[in-house]
Design a protein around this motif. Sequence first.
Motif, PDB file in Angstrom:
ATOM      1  N   GLU A  47      -7.597   0.469   4.734  1.00  0.00           N
ATOM      2  CA  GLU A  47      -7.835   1.772   4.816  1.00  0.00           C
ATOM      3  C   GLU A  47      -9.055   2.159   5.704  1.00  0.00           C
ATOM      4  O   GLU A  47      -8.946   3.467   6.280  1.00  0.00           O
ATOM      5  N   PRO A  55     -10.659   2.534   0.296  1.00  0.00           N
ATOM      6  CA  PRO A  55      -9.829   2.238  -0.989  1.00  0.00           C
ATOM      7  C   PRO A  55     -10.207   3.329  -1.954  1.00  0.00           C
ATOM      8  O   PRO A  55     -11.297   3.095  -2.625  1.00  0.00           O
ATOM      9  N   VAL A  75       0.998   6.273   4.313  1.00  0.00           N
ATOM     10  CA  VAL A  75       0.023   6.641   4.758  1.00  0.00           C
ATOM     11  C   VAL A  75       0.265   8.512   5.261  1.00  0.00           C
ATOM     12  O   VAL A  75      -0.642   8.970   5.121  1.00  0.00           O
ATOM     13  N   PHE A 108      -7.782  -4.677   2.586  1.00  0.00           N
ATOM     14  CA  PHE A 108      -7.959  -3.257   2.583  1.00  0.00           C
ATOM     15  C   PHE A 108      -7.915  -2.671   3.920  1.00  0.00           C
ATOM     16  O   PHE A 108      -8.995  -2.686   4.566  1.00  0.00           O
ATOM     17  N   SER A 123      -5.060  13.837  -2.309  1.00  0.00           N
ATOM     18  CA  SER A 123      -5.395  12.364  -2.067  1.00  0.00           C
ATOM     19  C   SER A 123      -4.685  11.534  -2.719  1.00  0.00           C
ATOM     20  O   SER A 123      -4.281  11.788  -3.982  1.00  0.00           O
ATOM     21  N   GLY A 154       0.734  -1.194  -0.101  1.00  0.00           N
ATOM     22  CA  GLY A 154       0.154   0.195   0.116  1.00  0.00           C
ATOM     23  C   GLY A 154       0.781   1.366  -0.042  1.00  0.00           C
ATOM     24  O   GLY A 154       2.098   1.233  -0.052  1.00  0.00           O
ATOM     25  N   GLY A 195      -4.209  -2.749   0.321  1.00  0.00           N
ATOM     26  CA  GLY A 195      -4.484  -1.423   0.047  1.00  0.00           C
ATOM     27  C   GLY A 195      -4.361  -0.972  -1.502  1.00  0.00           C
ATOM     28  O   GLY A 195      -4.876  -1.749  -2.333  1.00  0.00           O
TER      29      GLY A 195
END
Length: 237
Positions: A111, A118, A50, A109, A58, A47, A87
């Motif tokens: 998120e 996602p 963060v 996922f 985004s 992923g 992710g």
Amino acid sequence: MRPRRDSFCHAARFSTDSLEAENEDADVVALRAVVLEGAGEKAFCAGADVGGFSSESSGASSARDHYQFIRDFPAPVIAKIDGYCLGGGLETALACDFRLASESSTFGFPEVNLGILPGAGGVQYVSKLASPAVAKELAMFGDHIGAERAADEGIINRVYDDESFDDEVEAFATELAGQAPLAVQAIKDSAHMAVQSGLEEGLRYDAKRFRQLLQTDDHEEGAAAFGEDREPKFDGK
């Protein structure tokens, strides 16, 4: 028939220029399939960073070209998944045409644990490949699932033993690279259209491409090989 080893490409990261350069100055389709794999030994992709997310910028927006490029690339793209596929990494795999995984791989996922969803279509993909219920379970709980369950749900195509994984993926890619490339590209486009348009539009598209492919050298070669009981040698023209 076993195509040349250079008829497919292993890539840890997509580069438009490097991939499209494979077909430059060629009067045939040189690049028949792409294998996308992680650069390390523990993950396909775990992923995004963060820390890179914010309300102004985004991850979904900045990465859109990445996923779109994979979806639109004319040759089939194979995700070679060994380890964590989470992710945005799972969304990258879902954008590929095929997903092949080692038995020890895990998917998810996470998120929701960051208060987001996602952002590159993960819920959309899994809803279509498996079901909305499976997509909601994965995205709402953020838990990991194993390769066998991912295959049972239709999220990945095949699961291989860890020991034979590399050889199995190479065999899969080599066989795919030996198929008629213009037909493979048309089939990829047809499958994409099947989930984006109505049946009548898709039928018209298939009929049009069928007529076009009848005029290719590859079709002539395929018909001749069938009549002569031999393996065809497709050039992509």
